[in-house]
Design a protein around this motif. Structure first.
Motif, PDB file in Angstrom:
ATOM      1  N   GLY A  34       0.819  -1.218   0.000  1.00  0.00           N
ATOM      2  CA  GLY A  34       0.000   0.000   0.000  1.00  0.00           C
ATOM      3  C   GLY A  34       0.843   1.253   0.000  1.00  0.00           C
ATOM      4  O   GLY A  34       0.522   2.244  -0.651  1.00  0.00           O
ATOM      5  N   ARG A  35       1.947   1.219   0.710  1.00  0.00           N
ATOM      6  CA  ARG A  35       2.829   2.389   0.758  1.00  0.00           C
ATOM      7  C   ARG A  35       3.556   2.590  -0.563  1.00  0.00           C
ATOM      8  O   ARG A  35       3.817   3.700  -0.967  1.00  0.00           O
ATOM      9  CB  ARG A  35       3.844   2.237   1.875  1.00  0.00           C
ATOM     10  N   ALA A  36       3.905   1.499  -1.220  1.00  0.00           N
ATOM     11  CA  ALA A  36       4.605   1.609  -2.500  1.00  0.00           C
ATOM     12  C   ALA A  36       3.690   2.193  -3.562  1.00  0.00           C
ATOM     13  O   ALA A  36       4.136   2.919  -4.449  1.00  0.00           O
ATOM     14  CB  ALA A  36       5.129   0.248  -2.939  1.00  0.00           C
ATOM     15  N   ALA A  37       2.387   1.886  -3.491  1.00  0.00           N
ATOM     16  CA  ALA A  37       1.443   2.387  -4.480  1.00  0.00           C
ATOM     17  C   ALA A  37       1.035   3.826  -4.209  1.00  0.00           C
ATOM     18  O   ALA A  37       0.585   4.528  -5.109  1.00  0.00           O
ATOM     19  CB  ALA A  37       0.200   1.494  -4.512  1.00  0.00           C
ATOM     20  N   ALA A  38       1.165   4.284  -2.970  1.00  0.00           N
ATOM     21  CA  ALA A  38       0.753   5.644  -2.616  1.00  0.00           C
ATOM     22  C   ALA A  38       1.731   6.661  -3.176  1.00  0.00           C
ATOM     23  O   ALA A  38       2.918   6.383  -3.371  1.00  0.00           O
ATOM     24  CB  ALA A  38       0.664   5.786  -1.100  1.00  0.00           C
ATOM     25  N   LYS A  39       1.222   7.874  -3.411  1.00  0.00           N
ATOM     26  CA  LYS A  39       2.078   8.952  -3.897  1.00  0.00           C
ATOM     27  C   LYS A  39       2.951   9.443  -2.745  1.00  0.00           C
ATOM     28  O   LYS A  39       2.548   9.406  -1.589  1.00  0.00           O
ATOM     29  CB  LYS A  39       1.229  10.114  -4.399  1.00  0.00           C
ATOM     30  N   PRO A  40       4.122   9.946  -3.069  1.00  0.00           N
ATOM     31  CA  PRO A  40       4.955  10.511  -2.000  1.00  0.00           C
ATOM     32  C   PRO A  40       4.293  11.785  -1.471  1.00  0.00           C
ATOM     33  O   PRO A  40       3.598  12.497  -2.203  1.00  0.00           O
ATOM     34  CB  PRO A  40       6.288  10.811  -2.692  1.00  0.00           C
ATOM     35  N   PRO A  41       4.476  12.084  -0.202  1.00  0.00           N
ATOM     36  CA  PRO A  41       3.848  13.281   0.357  1.00  0.00           C
ATOM     37  C   PRO A  41       4.410  14.551  -0.268  1.00  0.00           C
ATOM     38  O   PRO A  41       5.584  14.616  -0.631  1.00  0.00           O
ATOM     39  CB  PRO A  41       4.193  13.203   1.849  1.00  0.00           C
ATOM     40  N   VAL A  42       3.558  15.537  -0.409  1.00  0.00           N
ATOM     41  CA  VAL A  42       3.960  16.824  -0.960  1.00  0.00           C
ATOM     42  C   VAL A  42       4.688  17.596   0.135  1.00  0.00           C
ATOM     43  O   VAL A  42       4.186  17.746   1.245  1.00  0.00           O
ATOM     44  CB  VAL A  42       2.726  17.615  -1.444  1.00  0.00           C
ATOM     45  N   ARG A  43       5.876  18.064  -0.180  1.00  0.00           N
ATOM     46  CA  ARG A  43       6.647  18.829   0.805  1.00  0.00           C
ATOM     47  C   ARG A  43       6.146  20.261   0.840  1.00  0.00           C
ATOM     48  O   ARG A  43       5.993  20.908  -0.184  1.00  0.00           O
ATOM     49  CB  ARG A  43       8.115  18.803   0.445  1.00  0.00           C
ATOM     50  N   GLN A  44       5.895  20.737   2.032  1.00  0.00           N
ATOM     51  CA  GLN A  44       5.449  22.105   2.205  1.00  0.00           C
ATOM     52  C   GLN A  44       6.655  22.994   2.486  1.00  0.00           C
ATOM     53  O   GLN A  44       7.635  22.559   3.064  1.00  0.00           O
ATOM     54  CB  GLN A  44       4.476  22.214   3.374  1.00  0.00           C
ATOM     55  N   ARG A  49       4.335  25.503   6.601  1.00  0.00           N
ATOM     56  CA  ARG A  49       4.432  24.731   7.842  1.00  0.00           C
ATOM     57  C   ARG A  49       4.221  25.613   9.061  1.00  0.00           C
ATOM     58  O   ARG A  49       3.585  25.203  10.032  1.00  0.00           O
ATOM     59  CB  ARG A  49       5.780  24.036   7.918  1.00  0.00           C
ATOM     60  N   MET A  50       4.762  26.839   9.038  1.00  0.00           N
ATOM     61  CA  MET A  50       4.558  27.760  10.168  1.00  0.00           C
ATOM     62  C   MET A  50       3.092  28.143  10.285  1.00  0.00           C
ATOM     63  O   MET A  50       2.546  28.241  11.383  1.00  0.00           O
ATOM     64  CB  MET A  50       5.441  29.001  10.006  1.00  0.00           C
TER      65      MET A  50
END
Length: 112
Positions: A34-44, A49-50
């Motif tokens: 499931g993790r391999a099929a998921a998209k990588p998280p978008v970096r903010q 983030r603040m």
């Protein structure tokens, strides 16, 4: 006595049942797939983030409002604030921060 109990617990090694190990490994394989099929998280970025850390735009609006009100009360306090604070702070000291004695045309202080 407690040392004997710990020694006995260390000596008794009971391996887990084979069906438990098989279920744990099957669950791990499912999670990995499931993790391999998921998209990588978008970096903010830093500002995003603040903004998330303090609660988003509603919090920024509240902080800006509180800051402006504090500035306004600090620069031009109402008479009630001055009357309330006078017994605690002593004699009132007035400082002219707007340069009322400054001549803008001549670029110098005006006497009297």
């Amino acid at each position: 006595m407690i040392d004997d109990l710990f020694a006995q617990a260390r000596a008794d090694h009971v391996p887990p049942p084979d069906d438990l190990v098989a279920r744990v490994l099957a669950d791990a394989a499912r999670v990995q797939a499931g993790r391999a099929a998921a998209k990588p998280p978008v970096r903010q970025g830093l500002w995003a983030r603040m903004l998330d850390a303090i609660g988003g735009w509603p919090s920024v609006g509240g902080l800006a409002t509180a800051g402006l009100v504090g500035l306004w009360v600090g620069v031009a306090p109402p008479d009630e604030v001055e009357d309330f604070a006078a017994p605690y702070l002593g004699d009132a000291v007035h400082v002219n921060i707007l340069f009322a004695d400054w001549d803008l045309v001549a670029g110098e202080f005006v006497d009297g």
